[in-house]
Design a protein around this motif. Sequence first.
Motif, PDB file in Angstrom:
ATOM      1  N   VAL A 240     -11.588  45.766 -32.237  1.00  0.00           N
ATOM      2  CA  VAL A 240     -10.515  44.937 -32.780  1.00  0.00           C
ATOM      3  C   VAL A 240      -9.304  45.797 -33.120  1.00  0.00           C
ATOM      4  CG1 VAL A 240      -9.893  43.308 -34.602  1.00  0.00           C
ATOM      5  CG2 VAL A 240     -12.217  43.310 -33.669  1.00  0.00           C
ATOM      6  N   LEU A 241      -9.528  46.948 -33.728  1.00  0.00           N
ATOM      7  CA  LEU A 241      -8.416  47.819 -34.104  1.00  0.00           C
ATOM      8  C   LEU A 241      -7.669  48.341 -32.886  1.00  0.00           C
ATOM      9  CD1 LEU A 241     -10.035  49.854 -37.024  1.00  0.00           C
ATOM     10  CD2 LEU A 241      -8.352  48.015 -37.198  1.00  0.00           C
ATOM     11  N   SER A 242      -8.368  48.488 -31.766  1.00  0.00           N
ATOM     12  CA  SER A 242      -7.685  48.947 -30.558  1.00  0.00           C
ATOM     13  C   SER A 242      -6.658  47.944 -30.083  1.00  0.00           C
ATOM     14  CB  SER A 242      -8.709  49.218 -29.456  1.00  0.00           C
ATOM     15  OG  SER A 242      -8.082  49.759 -28.321  1.00  0.00           O
ATOM     16  N   GLY A 243      -6.854  46.672 -30.418  1.00  0.00           N
ATOM     17  CA  GLY A 243      -5.775  45.715 -30.231  1.00  0.00           C
ATOM     18  C   GLY A 243      -5.883  44.779 -29.062  1.00  0.00           C
ATOM     19  N   PHE A 244      -6.897  44.944 -28.186  1.00  0.00           N
ATOM     20  CA  PHE A 244      -7.027  44.004 -27.075  1.00  0.00           C
ATOM     21  C   PHE A 244      -8.079  42.977 -27.478  1.00  0.00           C
ATOM     22  CE2 PHE A 244      -7.024  42.350 -22.875  1.00  0.00           C
ATOM     23  CZ  PHE A 244      -5.854  42.809 -22.290  1.00  0.00           C
ATOM     24  N   PHE A 245      -7.624  41.898 -28.112  1.00  0.00           N
ATOM     25  CA  PHE A 245      -8.538  40.978 -28.775  1.00  0.00           C
ATOM     26  C   PHE A 245      -9.430  40.231 -27.793  1.00  0.00           C
ATOM     27  CE2 PHE A 245      -4.873  41.416 -31.658  1.00  0.00           C
ATOM     28  CZ  PHE A 245      -5.532  41.937 -32.753  1.00  0.00           C
ATOM     29  N   GLU A 246      -8.978  40.038 -26.585  1.00  0.00           N
ATOM     30  CA  GLU A 246      -9.814  39.352 -25.596  1.00  0.00           C
ATOM     31  C   GLU A 246     -11.074  40.166 -25.300  1.00  0.00           C
ATOM     32  OE1 GLU A 246      -9.652  37.839 -20.946  1.00  0.00           O
ATOM     33  OE2 GLU A 246      -7.868  38.702 -21.883  1.00  0.00           O
ATOM     34  N   ILE A 247     -10.917  41.447 -25.031  1.00  0.00           N
ATOM     35  CA  ILE A 247     -12.065  42.301 -24.760  1.00  0.00           C
ATOM     36  C   ILE A 247     -12.903  42.477 -26.017  1.00  0.00           C
ATOM     37  CG2 ILE A 247     -12.769  44.616 -24.030  1.00  0.00           C
ATOM     38  CD1 ILE A 247     -11.729  42.870 -21.782  1.00  0.00           C
ATOM     39  N   ALA A 248     -12.256  42.562 -27.171  1.00  0.00           N
ATOM     40  CA  ALA A 248     -13.007  42.665 -28.423  1.00  0.00           C
ATOM     41  C   ALA A 248     -13.888  41.438 -28.627  1.00  0.00           C
ATOM     42  CB  ALA A 248     -12.049  42.833 -29.602  1.00  0.00           C
ATOM     43  N   PHE A 249     -13.376  40.258 -28.276  1.00  0.00           N
ATOM     44  CA  PHE A 249     -14.182  39.043 -28.392  1.00  0.00           C
ATOM     45  C   PHE A 249     -15.400  39.125 -27.483  1.00  0.00           C
ATOM     46  CE2 PHE A 249     -15.322  34.916 -26.595  1.00  0.00           C
ATOM     47  CZ  PHE A 249     -15.672  34.222 -27.739  1.00  0.00           C
TER      48      PHE A 249
END
Length: 901
Positions: A240-249
């Motif tokens: 999440v902190l890395s910022g790419f929320f789609e991949i984080a999901f």
Amino acid sequence: MTFPRFAIFLAIVLAVWFWPSIFGGKVLLPTDLTWQYPPQTPPAGVTGLHNPLIGDMLYENYAWKTLLRRCLADGEWPLWNPYAFCGHPLYATGQASTFYPLNIIFVLAPLLQAYVIYTVLHLWLAGVFQYLFLRRIGVSPFGCAIGGVVFAMCGFLAMQLIWPMLLGSAIWLPLMLLWILRLSDCFHAAGDCPHFAEMTGGQRLSEGPKPKEEPAKWGLSPFSSGWRIGAGAVIFAMPVLSGFFEIAFYAWFVAGLFTVACCGHVWRHSRSAKACLRLCASVGTMAVLAVMLTGPQLLPFLEVKDMTTRAGEASYERMVDRALRAEHLLEMVIPDVFGNPSKHETFDLRTRGMRPIEARRGADFYAYGTKNYNENGFYLGLLPLGLMVIGLFARGRYRWFLITLLVLSLLLAFGTRIYAVFYYTVPGFDQVRTPFRWMFPATFAICCLAAMGAQHWFAATGRGPRPEGRGEETGDAPAACAMPAALRGHADTVSPSGSRLSRIVGVILIAVPVALALALLFLIAFPSPAHHLAERALESVPRLSQGNGFLDAWDLAGFMWANAMRFSLFALAAAVVIALPLLKTWRPRATATAGLFCLILIAADPLQANGRFMTQADPGWLDRVPPAVEFLRSDSGTFRIARFGRRMVLHPNLPMIYGLQDTGGYDSIILAEYARYVDAIEPQRALWYNQIVGFEDPASLDSPLLSLLNIRYLLVDSSDEIDHSDWELVFSEGVQIYRNKRESARAFMVHQVESVTSFDEAIERLVSEHPGPARTVVENAPDSLTRPVAIPANSEGVKITRHAHTAVELTSSSSVSGLVVLCDMIYPGWRAYVDGRPADILRVNGIFRGVAVPAGQHSVAFRFEPASLRNGLILLCLGLLAVGGCVAVSCLPSRRKCERS
């Protein structure tokens, strides 16, 4: 292969891949794209672009990282971007990775060299995490090495290197799953808990039944190993902190499915519902702590996500139309079957040599597929696919979880009806335009299954370990009995007829690619059949001869031949490797050699397919500042630039690198109100592609909305011109620059405004009732500003004394009260201060900021102090305290430890 040897091997492979940037003086950045559009021109002797598709790495990420370093150098937090869209929340969108710990690389290292350091480190960590996860579920060291190399070199990651934030979100998935397994250790029966350092394939440390006098004990507290929960929270926060929320999901979704699978494994061993609930409670606690740790990034994103152009933008049908199609499965076998923008040569069957290839539209050959190359580039190599097939039928812990994940991910990536479940139920999922990125968990599952297949292949060649025990329960993956009969010609249980059948299968596997290679060699001597086939393909598939398609049938024939020959060679190598255990049982030294060859092939295949996709270019090209930019930078005032004409000039976000403020911009998250404001001037044809570029219609130059944007200069391509009395040509070298004779100031004061109730009413009033000078409309304006006021001549003035990234300071002087207007984008989080005292910010002219000031001389300040960030930081502090509490609790002596002592 032991872990230290694997880590060294993977480091060597990555060093070979990125050799030009590590040791050759190049940089992992497409610096050649600076001259893709005027006013920049290529250096003498340099022609063409290596890969025009990866501009996001320069136009977005490099521009954001430049701004980040500039903010930190000025002593400011990198929160607001004043250089694009008339102001934009840089940190809220997430993709600048503002709070990602490993983003420190871009701060400490020289910026151009930081990209290769960041990329190599993350790919190496991806392989290492994958190795550790596979080792934990019982895969042999050789299988772990195969899985680690395949994951680090896979096409999905290779194609996404243009987005470092995506890479930073993706690599943590194996470690997240590993940590869930570490938590599940707390809920295994005493004496059956496989400690991480002692794992030898998922077997119990003590074989045989437990003594009756020592019944199985189960951990009953989710805090029985609090340090694991605390460390896991940090790991889960990283995507999440890395910022790419789609991949984080996707990573969190896979982790949730894996938790269910772990609960099933615990239930099979214990038949204890309480143990399963405790495991779920531990993982849930870890997830909650992770959310708290991501507060500074997550809360601002939740604030902005419903304020973007993507909110309610596309229907379910349009989203699904962006999914993969059946033809894209070919990309997993032949990576360049639909072209490759980074390869500019083809094989000429007539001259039997390589020659440049061009597209029908005249540019370098690009790609003729239905999607961008990096949207369906999922090539892992042929050998991993073969090993995956073996892994599908081999025994191993969590094999069925991986198969289920693979099938589910493919169904979602190809846009089946199951995608509707996520589209309609997951908040924000209706803004995700990229269902094909479900190939990320699919790729992960393939890598794991290939690792399981590799260990069985290695065992079947004659050297692999064959411990006793139940393969499915204990994770005894290397057992020879788990090998399908056709693939274990060495096993004692195989009859002579079965052994002969294995040899026949092995010979057929090798014969097929050999026959294909011979047929292709025949076409070199007699190319007419290939030319005839290409002609029929051009007739039956129109897109082959349109746009970025082929000029003639010979171009297509040579392109198809080169791809087929490459496929046949690597298919032959993969077939030989897979057939080794089918042909005979090998001695240990031969098996070790075959294993090394397998590893090298696993690395070489994706490297030859994906290695040249990223540009590794001359860093000096960024130092070449065109004269037009130097002219603009020589103006020390506060102003914005814009573009006019159909041809792109100075790509959006590039002005950010040069310190120029732009009305356009390039970002996947664009504030909807600003987009609507610009659309009211002229519809933006590039908005779907995350860009606001400029204007083309001469009537737009008379728009009252345009005059409020503080545009001082218009950039126009040399082939166009502006014929308008308000714009004069002031520069013409590489690009034409026109100056606005009636420029509107960035900040000014008005004493009477019109009150409106909504954004739409404000725009309508400004556009339809504009009598001449720009009028000022304010949403819900106070009565003191709407009453007529007698204004003495030359009594007012506003001056900008400081215009920083997150603060703007002004001075106002007037004999009567009025409204100070700042033509910068309004956004939640901006605060106004008059003489140091807080004041209300009013929405002026639809998108700008204003503050009421009394008569006299006053100082006015606008500061970006978002409450969402403040709340996020509070949440972070609470999360850190909670993580520390979990670690402290785990350090206290437990009753169980005291009983043992």
